[in-house]
Design an enzyme around this catalytic site. Sequence first.
Site: not given
Ligand code: PAF
Length: 282
Positions: A30-32, A34, A37, A61, A152, A189
């Site tokens: 979802m970007g941002a 770090h 990622h 979500q 997660d 966050r």
């Molecule tokens: O973990 C996330 O960033 C989101 O929940 C995902 C898996 C990209 C789905 O929007």
Amino acid sequence: MKIFRTAEELNNVLQDHRSNGDRIGFVPTMGALHSGHASLIEEAKSKCDRVVCSIFVNPTQFNDPGDLEKYPRRPEQDISVLEAHECDFLFYPSVEDVYPEGMDYRLDFELGYLDETMEGKFRPGHFQGVAQVVYQLLSIVEPTHLFMGMKDFQQLAVVDKMIRDMELPVKLIPCDTVREPDGLAMSSRNLRLSREMRASASVLYETLQMVKIWVLKFNPEQVTQMAIEKIRQKGLKPEYFELVDPQTLLPIHKVHPPMVVVACVAAYADEVRLIDNMVIKA
Ligand code: PAF
């Protein structure tokens, strides 16, 4: 890196790679972005011929509209991160492209207990939204491998179930949590933490480290109390702390070696909600 705003453009290019039999690695975000990622991109590069990353802040979500609004959006910085890590393709769609009007994308996934406990209990609808968007993105990208972070943990369990239930031809690769030097799990966050809360937030990791020792000496109920107390002492407000089975996420009532349990925690640092977990081999 090539950037695609629509599914059609992306597919025109991916089609050639699919026909070549290339392994296509996919990192949904979802970007941002770090270092967490970036490590997923690196992992995908090490296992695949081509890597696709998506940036899409998925509205379905978010159970709290304020959270959706405040979600950090910084496309230029994200593109630089992806370019620095030599990601091949960025899919950067609009809401309409992921959820085309008139299309029936509102599937009700059978998530069962995975959606009722921990995050599911405190964020109603969240995992239906995650399963829905990951399903939509997988249908567009059609990767051979999907890379997602262990931070997660519950999300991984949900996506794993969705993939098995829908019989999708993709291999899910769970990747280790990347941490700051003081142990705080990397998260978009974290950018919203005040300086004071940033300093206290490492208590989540410190607690999880202690839990590894506590589970051998105390029962899960006592461990839970001790963990919650330790987190509170640092000024964070725990929402839950649970010791669960890694597959079913059902609570563990007795730990005995060589059991594997996962300690999962969510806590508020002021208004910022943080989660973390640790897989513990008793
Ligand atoms: O973990 C996330 O960033 C989101 O929940 C995902 C898996 C990209 C789905 O929007």
